[in-house]
Design a protein around this motif. Structure first.
Motif, PDB file in Angstrom:
ATOM      1  N   UNK A  58    -129.410 -18.067  -8.373  1.00 62.50           N
ATOM      2  CA  UNK A  58    -128.794 -17.130  -9.452  1.00 62.50           C
ATOM      3  C   UNK A  58    -127.687 -18.927 -10.513  1.00 62.50           C
ATOM      4  N   UNK A  59    -127.370 -19.646  -9.342  1.00 59.30           N
ATOM      5  CA  UNK A  59    -126.683 -21.327  -9.473  1.00 59.30           C
ATOM      6  C   UNK A  59    -127.806 -21.853 -10.066  1.00 59.30           C
ATOM      7  N   UNK A  60    -129.034 -22.212 -10.307  1.00 62.33           N
ATOM      8  CA  UNK A  60    -130.301 -22.807 -10.797  1.00 62.33           C
ATOM      9  C   UNK A  60    -130.737 -22.565 -12.421  1.00 62.33           C
ATOM     10  N   UNK A  61    -130.350 -21.086 -11.896  1.00 59.16           N
ATOM     11  CA  UNK A  61    -130.294 -20.065 -13.490  1.00 59.16           C
ATOM     12  C   UNK A  61    -129.109 -20.135 -14.466  1.00 59.16           C
ATOM     13  N   UNK A  62    -128.178 -20.346 -13.526  1.00 59.49           N
ATOM     14  CA  UNK A  62    -126.539 -20.685 -14.004  1.00 59.49           C
ATOM     15  C   UNK A  62    -126.610 -19.376 -14.868  1.00 59.49           C
ATOM     16  N   UNK A  63    -126.999 -18.359 -13.829  1.00 59.57           N
ATOM     17  CA  UNK A  63    -125.936 -17.152 -13.615  1.00 59.57           C
ATOM     18  C   UNK A  63    -126.734 -16.429 -14.386  1.00 59.57           C
ATOM     19  N   UNK A  64    -128.055 -16.482 -14.807  1.00 58.00           N
ATOM     20  CA  UNK A  64    -128.801 -15.406 -15.381  1.00 58.00           C
ATOM     21  C   UNK A  64    -129.969 -14.326 -15.058  1.00 58.00           C
ATOM     22  N   UNK A  65    -129.569 -14.585 -13.020  1.00 58.26           N
ATOM     23  CA  UNK A  65    -130.851 -14.365 -12.571  1.00 58.26           C
ATOM     24  C   UNK A  65    -129.631 -12.976 -12.301  1.00 58.26           C
ATOM     25  N   UNK A  66    -128.405 -12.644 -12.443  1.00 57.02           N
ATOM     26  CA  UNK A  66    -127.454 -11.923 -12.404  1.00 57.02           C
ATOM     27  C   UNK A  66    -128.655 -10.450 -13.043  1.00 57.02           C
ATOM     28  N   UNK A  67    -129.167 -10.742 -14.218  1.00 54.36           N
ATOM     29  CA  UNK A  67    -129.232  -9.642 -14.791  1.00 54.36           C
ATOM     30  C   UNK A  67    -130.834  -9.096 -13.694  1.00 54.36           C
TER      31      UNK A  67
END
Length: 116
Positions: A58-67
């Motif tokens: 989540x940190x590496x993808x700047x939160x987009x992994x939450x999707x």
């Protein structure tokens, strides 16, 4: 009372999205309500655990992994609630994103009480 209203609005959003998206099936209104309750419970109890274990991604993808986590929760709800089916990951991804948009619009119509 507000929780019940939010669950009803979420079930309406689930019904609308089932009509719009070809890979989502909801058999009836009661199933849509059970989907709303299941999603609320999964978001309350399972989502924080998934976020904790996938925090580096989540940190590496700047939160987009939450999707992706939201899509996984929709797929899990599809396996838990009979009468609700999502055809695949991409459909669950689009469903979760559109559900987020619908819920944001519908919940903005609810007046928040002022706390003192």
């Amino acid at each position: 009372m507000k929780l019940l209203l939010k669950l009803i609005l979420t079930s309406v959003a689930v019904l609308v999205l089932a009509k719009l998206l070809p890979g989502v099936v909801v058999t009836d209104y009661l199933t849509a309500f059970f989907v709303a309750v299941t999603l609320a419970l999964l978001n309350t109890f399972v989502r924080p655990i998934l976020i904790f274990f996938t925090l580096p991604a989540t940190i590496v993808t700047l939160g987009f992994f939450l999707l992706v986590i939201n899509a996984l929760i929709v797929m899990l709800a599809g396996s838990l609630v009979s009468g609700f089916a999502v055809s695949g990951f991409f459909t669950a991804f689009v469903f979760s994103f559109m559900l987020w948009i619908f819920r944001s619009i519908l919940f903005s119509l609810i007046k928040e009480e002022e706390t003192k």
